[in-house]
Design an enzyme around this catalytic site. Structure first.
Site, mmCIF file in Angstrom:
data_model
loop_
_atom_site.group_PDB
_atom_site.id
_atom_site.type_symbol
_atom_site.label_atom_id
_atom_site.label_comp_id
_atom_site.label_asym_id
_atom_site.label_seq_id
_atom_site.Cartn_x
_atom_site.Cartn_y
_atom_site.Cartn_z
ATOM 1 N N GLY A 168 -31.129 -10.832 -16.981
ATOM 2 C CA GLY A 168 -30.145 -11.432 -17.531
ATOM 3 C C GLY A 168 -29.744 -11.416 -18.806
ATOM 4 O O GLY A 168 -30.420 -10.419 -19.616
ATOM 5 N N PHE A 170 -34.506 -19.277 -10.048
ATOM 6 C CA PHE A 170 -33.640 -18.087 -9.775
ATOM 7 C C PHE A 170 -34.300 -16.763 -9.817
ATOM 8 O O PHE A 170 -33.445 -15.688 -9.443
ATOM 9 C CB PHE A 170 -32.422 -18.050 -10.471
ATOM 10 N N THR A 175 -32.195 -16.358 0.576
ATOM 11 C CA THR A 175 -31.336 -15.362 0.871
ATOM 12 C C THR A 175 -30.893 -15.427 2.342
ATOM 13 O O THR A 175 -31.849 -15.487 3.055
ATOM 14 C CB THR A 175 -31.649 -14.088 0.407
ATOM 15 N N TYR A 232 -37.361 -6.849 0.440
ATOM 16 C CA TYR A 232 -36.631 -7.990 -0.239
ATOM 17 C C TYR A 232 -36.473 -9.380 0.469
ATOM 18 O O TYR A 232 -37.081 -10.222 0.051
ATOM 19 C CB TYR A 232 -35.207 -7.622 -0.657
ATOM 20 N N LYS A 234 -38.795 -13.130 0.089
ATOM 21 C CA LYS A 234 -38.253 -14.431 -0.050
ATOM 22 C C LYS A 234 -38.636 -15.164 1.201
ATOM 23 O O LYS A 234 -38.771 -16.538 0.762
ATOM 24 C CB LYS A 234 -36.598 -14.215 0.034
ATOM 25 N N ASN A 249 -23.147 -14.153 0.281
ATOM 26 C CA ASN A 249 -22.833 -13.193 -0.635
ATOM 27 C C ASN A 249 -22.050 -13.870 -1.957
ATOM 28 O O ASN A 249 -20.950 -14.271 -1.840
ATOM 29 C CB ASN A 249 -21.689 -12.073 -0.245
ATOM 30 N N HIS A 265 -23.195 -4.632 -5.915
ATOM 31 C CA HIS A 265 -22.318 -5.514 -4.915
ATOM 32 C C HIS A 265 -21.019 -4.949 -4.981
ATOM 33 O O HIS A 265 -20.303 -4.623 -5.693
ATOM 34 C CB HIS A 265 -22.492 -7.003 -5.628
ATOM 35 N N PHE A 270 -19.102 1.841 2.678
ATOM 36 C CA PHE A 270 -20.522 2.271 3.348
ATOM 37 C C PHE A 270 -20.130 2.001 4.851
ATOM 38 O O PHE A 270 -20.351 0.836 5.300
ATOM 39 C CB PHE A 270 -21.550 1.600 2.901
ATOM 40 N N ARG A 319 -18.875 -9.876 5.760
ATOM 41 C CA ARG A 319 -19.829 -10.909 4.965
ATOM 42 C C ARG A 319 -19.032 -12.076 4.574
ATOM 43 O O ARG A 319 -17.754 -12.367 4.678
ATOM 44 C CB ARG A 319 -20.113 -10.033 3.773
#
Ligand code: UDP
Length: 326
Positions: free
Chosen positions: A39, A75, A119, A143, A147, A172, A191, A210, A223
């Site tokens: 951040g 967060f 997520t 990842y 979570k 997203n 992103h 991709f 998405r």
């Protein structure tokens, strides 16, 4: 909402800083704990910023003894999927073990409730779409597992110690502050929308698209993009739900609408009036073909109503923010 004091861990990051903005707009007292590893202090538009690792029991003991919080938002996490595959220890340490330190400190100091950033990656390859919260969880990478483990710890802590929580499963996150004061600023950036816009502004190389061979109408991944200010408003509804004795729970946050990568690129071109410099690349490992939220539970139970429902507007805000940085 009555005047309260909130702790925002990771409040200098992309989504956390938009929550801090929303809380101070409501005249709430806000303490932000962020180690600024990802951040930035300039993203914190108000409140008291404490630059520190949250994964420090002595620090949390002191913080919780000195200040009485009405709620905590968490967060702070590592978010790069490919890195989590190469270095899972980093992800289980930063995302899972560190959160256990926080949960134990909250338990011992009787601090709560907690809103946790989860997520859509907990679902893995979807069995059906749109995805509701009942969909089985089968994350494809460390990842997502880091979570999901926190979600499981939260449920266990609630059962055993009565610690109330809401886990919000983001699809997203996209867009920026409509006044372009804050926005997405990851390094490395992975992103789609910021990479496309930064390819346009010449700050990054051409966007790599991709995969064009997915089982979707135009062959590119689909998405569900949700405006970061709408994510922020859901957090405030979630903490209020808990403060008003609502039940713990898990909610999807998405727009219920899917856009393909090609549609995102076309929208970016329409909004900016410029072409996205583009190259074609093979599929990125672990990318499901389509991820679209059924977010009706958050609407029904929390009363959430996203404000920025058009992709054009989301990208307009991201573009305005992007231009403040060139
Ligand atoms: N994507 C892409 N090129 C990029 C980054 C992303 O084609 O440089 C695609 C990616 O394969 C996915 C979509 O854009 O289908 C959204 O990816 P992002 O990393 O923004 O979010 P994710 O869905 O992985 O959380």
């Amino acid at each position: 909402m009555k005047k309260s004091t909130f702790l925002v861990i990771g409040g200098a990051g992309y989504i956390g800083s938009h929550l801090v903005k929303a809380l101070i707009a409501q005249q709430q007292q806000v303490v932000i704990v962020d180690n600024l590893s990802a951040g930035s202090a300039s993203a914190v538009l108000g409140g008291e910023l404490i630059v520190h690792d949250f994964d420090d029991r002595d620090f949390l003991d002191k913080l919780f003894s000195e200040t009485e919080f009405d709620g905590v938002f968490h967060f702070a996490s590592q978010i790069v999927v490919s890195e989590s595959v190469k270095d899972p220890g980093k992800y289980y340490r930063a995302n899972t073990a560190a959160t256990l330190t926080l949960l134990e400190a909250m338990r011992d100091h009787k601090v709560g409730p907690l809103v946790f950033s989860s997520t859509a990656a907990v679902y893995g390859e979807p069995l059906h779409t749109p995805i509701n919260e009942q969909h089985p969880t089968n994350p494809l990478n460390p990842y997502g597992r880091s979570k999901l483990m926190v979600e499981q710890m939260l449920a266990d802590f609630d059962r055993a110690y009565g610690q109330k929580y809401i886990a919000l499963r983001y699809f997203n996150a996209a867009g920026a502050d409509p006044q372009a004061r804050i926005g997405e600023n990851h390094e490395p950036e992975t992103h789609l929308i910021p990479l496309a816009l930064q390819a346009i502004s010449g700050k990054r190389p051409p966007l790599q698209l991709f995969g064009r061979d997915y089982d979707t109408p135009d062959g590119t991944c689909i998405r569900d993009y949700i405006h970061v200010d709408d994510l922020a408003s859901a957090h405030i509804l979630a903490i209020n739900h808990l403060i008003n004795n609502g039940k713990s729970g898990i909610y999807n946050l998405g727009s219920n609408h899917g856009y393909s990568v090609s549609e995102v690129i076309h929208t970016a071109e329409k909004v900016t009036g410029q072409e996205v410099p583009l190259t074609y690349a093979p599929r990125r490992q672990g990318d499901p073909a389509s991820l679209v939220a059924d977010a009706s539970l958050a609407k029904k139970v929390l009363g959430w109503q996203p404000e920025y429902t058009s992709l054009d507007q989301i990208i307009q805000h991201a573009w305005a923010w992007e231009q403040t940085r060139t």
